[in-house]
Design a protein around this motif. Sequence first.
Motif, short mmCIF file in Angstrom:
data_model
loop_
_atom_site.label_atom_id
_atom_site.label_comp_id
_atom_site.label_asym_id
_atom_site.label_seq_id
_atom_site.Cartn_x
_atom_site.Cartn_y
_atom_site.Cartn_z
N ARG A 9 4.10 -2.42 0.82
CA ARG A 9 3.56 -3.93 1.08
C ARG A 9 4.28 -4.88 1.91
O ARG A 9 3.84 -5.61 2.44
CB ARG A 9 3.32 -4.35 -0.40
N HIS A 10 5.47 -4.90 1.77
CA HIS A 10 6.36 -5.77 2.26
C HIS A 10 7.12 -5.25 3.54
O HIS A 10 7.93 -4.45 3.49
CB HIS A 10 7.43 -6.29 1.17
N ARG A 27 2.14 -8.42 4.74
CA ARG A 27 3.19 -9.58 4.99
C ARG A 27 3.87 -9.11 5.92
O ARG A 27 4.54 -8.35 6.63
CB ARG A 27 4.19 -9.19 3.86
N ASP A 57 10.09 -15.18 -0.67
CA ASP A 57 8.59 -14.98 -0.86
C ASP A 57 8.06 -13.57 -1.29
O ASP A 57 7.35 -13.43 -2.04
CB ASP A 57 8.33 -14.93 0.72
N VAL A 58 8.79 -12.42 -1.14
CA VAL A 58 8.54 -11.13 -1.75
C VAL A 58 8.57 -11.35 -3.11
O VAL A 58 7.87 -11.19 -4.18
CB VAL A 58 9.43 -10.03 -1.18
N GLU A 61 5.89 -13.32 -4.96
CA GLU A 61 4.75 -12.76 -5.16
C GLU A 61 4.77 -11.61 -6.07
O GLU A 61 3.90 -11.56 -6.74
CB GLU A 61 4.44 -11.95 -3.80
N GLU A 62 5.82 -11.07 -6.38
CA GLU A 62 6.08 -10.04 -7.28
C GLU A 62 5.79 -10.50 -8.91
O GLU A 62 5.42 -9.93 -9.77
CB GLU A 62 7.14 -9.29 -7.11
N ARG A 64 4.54 -13.53 -9.68
CA ARG A 64 3.33 -14.50 -9.75
C ARG A 64 2.37 -13.86 -10.91
O ARG A 64 1.97 -12.77 -10.96
CB ARG A 64 2.40 -14.66 -8.53
#
Length: 284
Positions: A9-10, A27, A57-58, A61-62, A64
């Motif tokens: 995903r990243h 992303r 940022d990664v 998101e993880e 959150r």
Amino acid sequence: MAVRPRNDRHGAPGDDAGGRGAAGGDRPRPGPRTPGPRRPGVDDEREHRQDRMWAVDVIAEEVRDAEPREIPGRLCEVVVELLPVAGASVALHCDGMPVRLSASGERAAYLAEIQATLGDGPCLHAGRTGAPVLACDLTSGEDPGRWPVFAQQATAAGVRAMYSLPLGNDSVCVGTLDLYRDTPGELTARELRTALLVAGVMTVALMALPRGEENGGRGAESWLSGLAADHDEVYQAVGMIMAQLRVGSEEALARLRAHAFARDRTALDVARDVVAYRTRFERD
């Protein structure tokens, strides 16, 4: 807890770490960072900032919408996505005993339990010194000589390198973030910065997130409740062995570890038997 394939995903901020820079997911990867002639110092600082912003940022998101008790496991997952490692675990340390809180998979959990049982290994050394321990090759060189039994057990499980990062601050180490790799090798400077960033976030999770007693005493459990249950069992067992043998805590813990190692079991398994009165230690 299932671990997503790394970088599905990243995107990665660069292509210098084993081809991990392939773009993917939702992303975008940071664009070219140093057009034209390279300016030492200035461009290095820009790269450092971009790397940090991307990793933050990664991580954000993880985690959150995660419950506090879920954060150690989420961070073990995300560090496997961010770095060329096969697994990760996090452990609390107290009086020389690491107790695993979470792991990215069964092998990472097993490696954590081996060190707890042996009372030796990179994570124990990092916990004692409060400094990162980078065991880059457990198959040859200095590292197998430092931890011979652990190195043999780790390589038998397919692990060839391990990196242990202390969690805490300059005055106290509360635990370690432990990374495992199935090939020997060093972390690049960029990768080590990212690993230390994740360790910093893990430290905040262990030391600064709201706990039950901060919620007005409404009966809410501490966020570590459940995660630290194994920690409590080990120390309850040590206390029982102290009473049974009339010895101090260090000898009681050593007896627990020796009993487990001689029977090819983990210290946690034996501790549970002691607490459940299935195992009793007798004086010589």
